[in-house]
Write a protein that holds these residues in place. Structure first.
Motif, mmCIF file in Angstrom:
data_model
loop_
_atom_site.group_PDB
_atom_site.id
_atom_site.type_symbol
_atom_site.label_atom_id
_atom_site.label_comp_id
_atom_site.label_asym_id
_atom_site.label_seq_id
_atom_site.Cartn_x
_atom_site.Cartn_y
_atom_site.Cartn_z
ATOM 1 N N ALA A 294 0.796 -1.226 0.000
ATOM 2 C CA ALA A 294 0.000 0.000 0.000
ATOM 3 C C ALA A 294 0.829 1.277 0.000
ATOM 4 N N LEU A 295 2.167 1.171 -0.095
ATOM 5 C CA LEU A 295 3.007 2.361 -0.013
ATOM 6 C C LEU A 295 3.774 2.561 -1.308
ATOM 7 N N ALA A 296 3.718 3.791 -1.858
ATOM 8 C CA ALA A 296 4.542 4.157 -2.999
ATOM 9 C C ALA A 296 5.922 4.617 -2.547
ATOM 10 N N ALA A 297 6.000 5.166 -1.342
ATOM 11 C CA ALA A 297 7.231 5.626 -0.708
ATOM 12 C C ALA A 297 6.934 5.698 0.789
ATOM 13 N N PRO A 298 7.937 5.825 1.620
ATOM 14 C CA PRO A 298 7.656 5.932 3.059
ATOM 15 C C PRO A 298 6.689 7.064 3.372
ATOM 16 N N GLY A 299 5.563 6.713 3.930
ATOM 17 C CA GLY A 299 4.549 7.701 4.272
ATOM 18 C C GLY A 299 3.678 8.156 3.132
ATOM 19 N N VAL A 300 3.843 7.576 1.931
ATOM 20 C CA VAL A 300 3.064 7.962 0.752
ATOM 21 C C VAL A 300 2.209 6.768 0.328
ATOM 22 N N ALA A 301 0.885 6.939 0.370
ATOM 23 C CA ALA A 301 -0.024 5.850 0.020
ATOM 24 C C ALA A 301 -0.031 5.623 -1.489
ATOM 25 N N LEU A 302 -0.255 4.380 -1.882
ATOM 26 C CA LEU A 302 -0.314 4.002 -3.294
ATOM 27 C C LEU A 302 -1.768 3.846 -3.716
ATOM 28 N N ALA A 303 -2.086 4.326 -4.917
ATOM 29 C CA ALA A 303 -3.461 4.253 -5.413
ATOM 30 C C ALA A 303 -3.912 2.803 -5.541
ATOM 31 N N ALA A 304 -5.239 2.618 -5.506
ATOM 32 C CA ALA A 304 -5.796 1.259 -5.520
ATOM 33 C C ALA A 304 -5.466 0.522 -6.807
ATOM 34 N N HIS A 305 -5.532 1.225 -7.953
ATOM 35 C CA HIS A 305 -5.278 0.530 -9.209
ATOM 36 C C HIS A 305 -3.813 0.116 -9.333
ATOM 37 N N GLN A 306 -2.911 0.875 -8.693
ATOM 38 C CA GLN A 306 -1.514 0.475 -8.686
ATOM 39 C C GLN A 306 -1.279 -0.702 -7.751
#
Length: 374
Positions: A294-306
């Motif tokens: 669920a993370l794109a980077a530390p503290g950055v949420a990743l979109a559902a489709h990703q």
């Protein structure tokens, strides 16, 4: 008063040392019939004819002997299993479900030469709750269909005795290496009267939908408030976690078995062998350092489709892992028969499988794809 004091003392000792007395036998009437293995709590007594596999938090396993009272350390879980034999009807060809094989198999006896039994590894990495015979049979059927579809096994019409013996040898080795079971009997059967063709078509449709990649490119140019984005299915973190658990636990075992494979002499083959092992080692490191879903980077949420895209690639990596186990079975069979001419093709397949693992895990690690928003 003396009796009361003695009982109180024994109770205190039991609490201090975790002794609960001899537990009652586990209710396991379905074991050996419709169930192969089922979870077991600490303190239970193993039923007659059954063994237990104890799994720690790191996926390492040990066996508990028949008739013993199960003792678990903190964080450990256990499965009680019946070795069988079991009988299952398999459809070797997905396009012809009426053509069947009736297979009788049993859980293999412990091999003292290996640190971890293959069936124990299967329970640690793949079992989720009780392991039913029907569920296990579907896994065997999927492995058989994949091997036949890729040409690794051959079962032609009007099979001759020599062709049947070659198929049986490959099939026996596949089940032993992939699942840790031994085939006792395998005979052709007609499944036409027992097949629900409507259910088969529905199952195929659902399987294709589950394996379809997430629609990332179709939504790349869509605005954030686009209604189509709200229709994306919610990601299933458990599916991703199960896939990564299998890769984390099984890849080291694949490398160990490949390292011990018996190969004919030759510098070129040796170099190809070492190159595959080196690349598999890097793949194993990539699995061990995989970022959270669920993370794109530390503290950055990743979109559902990703997240859906990541899950898709982790599941495809598991498919490549299954191919690696099948390749090990072929490699061991060729090594035992000293068929040196087959090793070039086997290592070509090994390079392809490792390349697929590298690609899928690289895509699983990426937070975005080119041109798509995070």
């Amino acid at each position: 008063m003396g009796t009361i004091a003695a009982v109180t003392t024994m109770t205190t000792i039991a609490r201090l040392f975790g002794w609960r007395g001899r537990g009652a036998p586990v209710e396991a009437s379905a074991l050996g019939v419709a169930m192969i293995a089922m979870p077991m709590a600490a303190g239970g007594v193993l039923p007659a004819g059954c063994g237990a596999v104890v799994i720690d938090t790191g996926g390492r396993t040990r066996r508990a002997p028949e008739g013993s009272r199960l003792q678990l350390a903190p964080g450990e879980s256990a499965y009680v299993f019946h070795p069988g034999p079991y009988t299952a009807d398999l459809a070797p060809f997905a396009a012809a479900p009426e053509i069947g094989l009736q297979v009788s198999f049993a859980v293999d006896n412990p091999d003292p030469r290996v640190a971890q039994q293959r069936f124990d590894l299967f329970l640690a990495s793949e079992a989720q709750g009780p392991l039913a015979l029907a569920q296990f049979s579907r896994a065997i059927e999927a492995a058989l269909q994949r091997a036949l579809a890729q040409g690794n096994l051959d079962l032609p019409p009007c099979t001759s005795p020599a062709e049947w013996n070659a198929f049986r040898a490959g099939f026996n080795q596949l089940l032993y290496v992939r699942f840790g079971v031994t085939v006792e009997e395998c005979v052709p059967v007609d499944l036409g009267e027992s097949v629900d063709f409507a259910a088969v078509l529905i199952a195929r449709t659902l399987a294709q939908q589950q394996l379809a990649p997430a629609p990332v490119l179709a939504l790349a140019a869509a605005p954030v408030a686009c209604p189509a984005r709200a229709m994306i299915a919610a990601p299933d973190p458990l599916a991703d976690a199960r896939a990564l658990r299998r890769l984390f636990l099984e890849l080291p075992c694949v490398m160990c078995a490949l390292r011990l494979a018996v190969l004919p002499p030759g510098l070129l083959l040796f170099r190809r062998h070492q190159d595959v092992l080196r690349r598999l080692d890097l793949v194993s490191v990539a699995v061990s350092t995989m970022p959270a879903l669920a993370l794109a980077a530390p503290g950055v949420a990743l979109a559902a489709h990703q997240q859906l895209r990541r899950i898709h690639h982790s599941r495809r990596a598991v498919g490549a892992l299954d191919e690696a186990w099948a390749l090990l079975a072929r490699l061991q069979l060729s090594g035992a028969a000293q068929r040196e001419t087959e090793f070039d093709g086997l290592f070509d397949d090994a390079a392809r499988i490792v390349a697929n693992l590298e690609y899928e895990l690289g895509e699983r690690r990426m937070a975005t794809v080119d041109g798509a928003p995070a």
